[in-house]
Enzyme design. Structure first.
Site, PDB file in Angstrom:
ATOM      1  N   PHE A  13       0.834  -1.204   0.000  1.00 57.05           N
ATOM      2  CA  PHE A  13       0.000   0.000   0.000  1.00 57.05           C
ATOM      3  C   PHE A  13       0.878   1.266   0.000  1.00 57.05           C
ATOM      4  O   PHE A  13       0.881   2.051  -0.964  1.00 57.05           O
ATOM      5  CB  PHE A  13      -0.934  -0.065   1.214  1.00 57.05           C
ATOM      6  N   LYS A  91      10.884 -12.020  11.885  1.00 62.36           N
ATOM      7  CA  LYS A  91      12.083 -12.180  11.041  1.00 62.36           C
ATOM      8  C   LYS A  91      12.159 -11.051  10.013  1.00 62.36           C
ATOM      9  O   LYS A  91      13.231 -10.516   9.755  1.00 62.36           O
ATOM     10  CB  LYS A  91      12.034 -13.523  10.297  1.00 62.36           C
ATOM     11  N   LYS A 105      25.312   0.295   5.157  1.00 65.41           N
ATOM     12  CA  LYS A 105      26.672   0.496   5.683  1.00 65.41           C
ATOM     13  C   LYS A 105      27.701   0.324   4.565  1.00 65.41           C
ATOM     14  O   LYS A 105      28.601   1.133   4.399  1.00 65.41           O
ATOM     15  CB  LYS A 105      26.909  -0.517   6.810  1.00 65.41           C
ATOM     16  N   ARG A 106      27.522  -0.757   3.775  1.00 63.58           N
ATOM     17  CA  ARG A 106      28.477  -1.006   2.684  1.00 63.58           C
ATOM     18  C   ARG A 106      28.464   0.129   1.666  1.00 63.58           C
ATOM     19  O   ARG A 106      29.490   0.545   1.147  1.00 63.58           O
ATOM     20  CB  ARG A 106      28.123  -2.343   2.005  1.00 63.58           C
ATOM     21  N   TYR A 145       4.718  -8.064  15.764  1.00 67.47           N
ATOM     22  CA  TYR A 145       4.835  -6.817  14.998  1.00 67.47           C
ATOM     23  C   TYR A 145       5.424  -5.706  15.866  1.00 67.47           C
ATOM     24  O   TYR A 145       6.428  -5.089  15.507  1.00 67.47           O
ATOM     25  CB  TYR A 145       3.445  -6.430  14.494  1.00 67.47           C
ATOM     26  N   ARG A 186      -8.017  -3.993   8.029  1.00 68.04           N
ATOM     27  CA  ARG A 186      -7.792  -2.695   8.669  1.00 68.04           C
ATOM     28  C   ARG A 186      -9.124  -1.945   8.674  1.00 68.04           C
ATOM     29  O   ARG A 186      -9.986  -2.154   7.815  1.00 68.04           O
ATOM     30  CB  ARG A 186      -6.719  -1.890   7.933  1.00 68.04           C
TER      31      ARG A 186
HETATM   32  N1  LIG Z   1      -0.261   1.744   6.648  1.00 67.62           N
HETATM   33  C1  LIG Z   1      -0.120   2.111   7.895  1.00 67.62           C
HETATM   34  O1  LIG Z   1      -1.068   2.667   8.489  1.00 67.62           O
HETATM   35  C2  LIG Z   1       1.174   1.902   8.618  1.00 67.62           C
HETATM   36  C3  LIG Z   1       1.264   2.367   9.946  1.00 67.62           C
HETATM   37  C4  LIG Z   1       2.462   2.176  10.628  1.00 67.62           C
HETATM   38  C5  LIG Z   1       3.555   1.591  10.000  1.00 67.62           C
HETATM   39  N2  LIG Z   1       3.427   1.159   8.725  1.00 67.62           N
HETATM   40  C6  LIG Z   1       4.600   0.497   8.134  1.00 67.62           C
HETATM   41  O2  LIG Z   1       4.770   0.874   6.795  1.00 67.62           O
HETATM   42  C7  LIG Z   1       5.222  -0.248   6.021  1.00 67.62           C
HETATM   43  C8  LIG Z   1       4.289  -0.455   4.846  1.00 67.62           C
HETATM   44  O3  LIG Z   1       2.975  -0.729   5.337  1.00 67.62           O
HETATM   45  P1  LIG Z   1       1.746  -0.938   4.348  1.00 67.62           P
HETATM   46  O4  LIG Z   1       0.558  -0.378   5.017  1.00 67.62           O
HETATM   47  O5  LIG Z   1       2.104  -0.480   2.990  1.00 67.62           O
HETATM   48  O6  LIG Z   1       1.628  -2.529   4.392  1.00 67.62           O
HETATM   49  P2  LIG Z   1       1.501  -3.591   3.192  1.00 67.62           P
HETATM   50  O7  LIG Z   1       1.261  -4.910   3.816  1.00 67.62           O
HETATM   51  O8  LIG Z   1       0.546  -3.096   2.175  1.00 67.62           O
HETATM   52  O9  LIG Z   1       2.956  -3.526   2.560  1.00 67.62           O
HETATM   53  C9  LIG Z   1       4.050  -4.248   3.051  1.00 67.62           C
HETATM   54  C10 LIG Z   1       4.835  -4.752   1.856  1.00 67.62           C
HETATM   55  O10 LIG Z   1       5.985  -5.477   2.331  1.00 67.62           O
HETATM   56  C11 LIG Z   1       6.077  -6.682   1.595  1.00 67.62           C
HETATM   57  N3  LIG Z   1       6.790  -7.670   2.416  1.00 67.62           N
HETATM   58  C12 LIG Z   1       6.359  -8.272   3.560  1.00 67.62           C
HETATM   59  N4  LIG Z   1       7.295  -9.097   4.030  1.00 67.62           N
HETATM   60  C13 LIG Z   1       8.355  -9.028   3.175  1.00 67.62           C
HETATM   61  C14 LIG Z   1       9.625  -9.652   3.117  1.00 67.62           C
HETATM   62  N5  LIG Z   1      10.020 -10.542   4.043  1.00 67.62           N
HETATM   63  N6  LIG Z   1      10.450  -9.343   2.083  1.00 67.62           N
HETATM   64  C15 LIG Z   1      10.087  -8.465   1.126  1.00 67.62           C
HETATM   65  N7  LIG Z   1       8.874  -7.840   1.127  1.00 67.62           N
HETATM   66  C16 LIG Z   1       8.041  -8.112   2.150  1.00 67.62           C
HETATM   67  C17 LIG Z   1       4.643  -7.080   1.305  1.00 67.62           C
HETATM   68  O11 LIG Z   1       4.496  -8.007   0.256  1.00 67.62           O
HETATM   69  C18 LIG Z   1       4.027  -5.723   0.991  1.00 67.62           C
HETATM   70  O12 LIG Z   1       4.175  -5.378  -0.356  1.00 67.62           O
HETATM   71  C19 LIG Z   1       5.303  -1.426   6.971  1.00 67.62           C
HETATM   72  O13 LIG Z   1       6.632  -1.584   7.402  1.00 67.62           O
HETATM   73  C20 LIG Z   1       4.432  -1.022   8.125  1.00 67.62           C
HETATM   74  O14 LIG Z   1       4.838  -1.603   9.328  1.00 67.62           O
HETATM   75  C21 LIG Z   1       2.260   1.293   8.034  1.00 67.62           C
END
Ligand SMILES: NC(=O)c1ccc[n+]([C@@H]2O[C@H](COP(=O)([O-])OP(=O)(O)OC[C@H]3O[C@@H](n4cnc5c(N)ncnc54)[C@H](O)[C@@H]3O)[C@@H](O)[C@H]2O)c1
Length: 326
Positions: A13, A91, A105-106, A145, A186
């Site tokens: 998203f 993970k 870092k690299r 999380y 959500r």
């Molecule tokens: N949307 C929100 O309200 C919100 C709020 C707080 C934090 N965040 C953070 O922002 C980031 C994006 O959130 P989002 O709402 O777009 O969620 P989302 O689930 O739509 O996007 C997460 C993306 O990460 C990818 N992904 C998951 N595990 C992976 C892995 N091991 N390797 C590679 N790709 C991986 C998924 O396929 C997905 O495309 C996240 O880190 C989330 O914790 C979002």
């Protein structure tokens, strides 16, 4: 020469909006995603851009690429998704951060972490400033999380102290908009889809718990400002919209904006669900001159239009049923 930017979680998203914004800012964008929750349709409009590249990769494994900047967004964000495989969620946060920090870092690259308001847990301080340390149940179902993200922040600040890495940490509060997954559980996407289908709107608890919702364009603006801020930004920065509302108010607003006949149906509150959330964004205002511009009514209007178009196409809607990867 164009700046080369890596966006992990780029098909999700927020990531897909960020990739689009960076392309507009004349960057070369490398989108890395394992498509756990990301969708190809989110980045379909970008695939023909010569400056855009996608790599299917899991960030829990090392990645060797050459870039100038890294936005680390990879991690499922909705409780439904991240609780499906909680060990993989931790993970992804922790090993993903170690791999991306190692890469930064690299390359001597600046790296931004998408952290979350969930690091505050069920907060006793309201609104939440960055120096509030939060209350998180480390053994509960949300811990994979919340604690994963808290440990990631620790790693970011240790890499900064130990290796002088140029880091940015954004604590993102609830954000909504087009490209959310209709079945991500959500609250905004769920309420809108239920209202558009005329189904009961399922409100948890008594509906008096509050959240603050930020429209995605504002959030992306905040993220890029944080990344590009010239001065050393010490410490994490809250990004979110301080306008707070109860879940019942949100449900009623969505019913009115969609003209739906849906009624509210109350369900038990999930474990560890925070009672209130509102960002204190004084730091973002001061350091980034950033403040959200889009009203909840306007943002919800655009999001409703997105879901309306999606649901109107039965072929697309069917493809969007979220099937857990095996
Ligand atoms: N949307 C929100 O309200 C919100 C709020 C707080 C934090 N965040 C953070 O922002 C980031 C994006 O959130 P989002 O709402 O777009 O969620 P989302 O689930 O739509 O996007 C997460 C993306 O990460 C990818 N992904 C998951 N595990 C992976 C892995 N091991 N390797 C590679 N790709 C991986 C998924 O396929 C997905 O495309 C996240 O880190 C989330 O914790 C979002």
């Amino acid at each position: 020469m164009k700046k080369r930017v890596l966006v992990t979680g780029g098909a999700g998203f927020l990531g897909s909006h960020l990739c689009a914004r960076l392309l507009k800012q004349e960057c070369e964008v490398l989108c890395v995603d394992n498509f756990f929750t990301g969708m190809r349709r989110n980045i379909e409009g970008l695939l023909n851009e010569p400056a855009f590249e996608v790599v299917r990769h899991d960030v829990t494994f090392p990645l060797y690429v050459e870039v100038d900047e890294i936005y680390n967004l990879a991690c499922p964000a909705s409780p439904l998704h991240y609780q499906r495989d909680p060990i993989q969620t931790t993970k992804t946060s922790v090993l993903g951060a170690i791999n991306m920090l190692g890469l930064a870092k690299r390359l001597h690259a600046r790296i931004l972490q998408a952290s979350t308001s969930e690091v505050y847990g069920d907060p006793e301080v309201h609104p939440q400033p960055e120096d509030y340390r939060g209350i998180v149940n480390m053994t509960g179902p949300r811990a994979c999380y919340d604690e994963g993200k808290r440990c990631t922040e620790t790693l970011f600040f240790d890499y900064h102290r130990q290796h002088k890495l140029d880091i940015r940490v954004a604590r993102i509060f609830n954000t909504y908009g087009p490209h959310m997954h209709p079945q991500d559980g959500r609250v905004v996407s769920t309420f809108i889809v239920q209202a558009l289908k005329g189904e009961p709107i399922t409100v948890f608890g008594s509906g008096t718990q509050t959240r603050s919702f930020c429209y995605v364009d504002d959030l992306i603006d905040g993220l890029t400002r944080l990344m590009n801020a010239s001065s050393d930004v010490e410490g994490p920065v809250n990004l979110g919209n301080p306008t707070e509302m109860t879940m019942s108010e949100l449900a009623r607003l969505i019913i009115s904006l969609t003209g739906s006949r849906s009624r509210l149906e109350f369900r038990p509150l999930p474990q560890d669900d925070p009672r209130q959330r509102r960002p204190d964004i004084s730091r973002a205002r001061e350091l980034l001159h950033w403040t959200p511009q889009v009203s909840v009514e306007e943002g919800l209007g655009k999001t409703i239009e997105y879901f309306d178009n999606l649901l109107a196409d039965p072929h697309e809607a069917d493809k969007l049923v979220w099937r857990f990867p095996q």
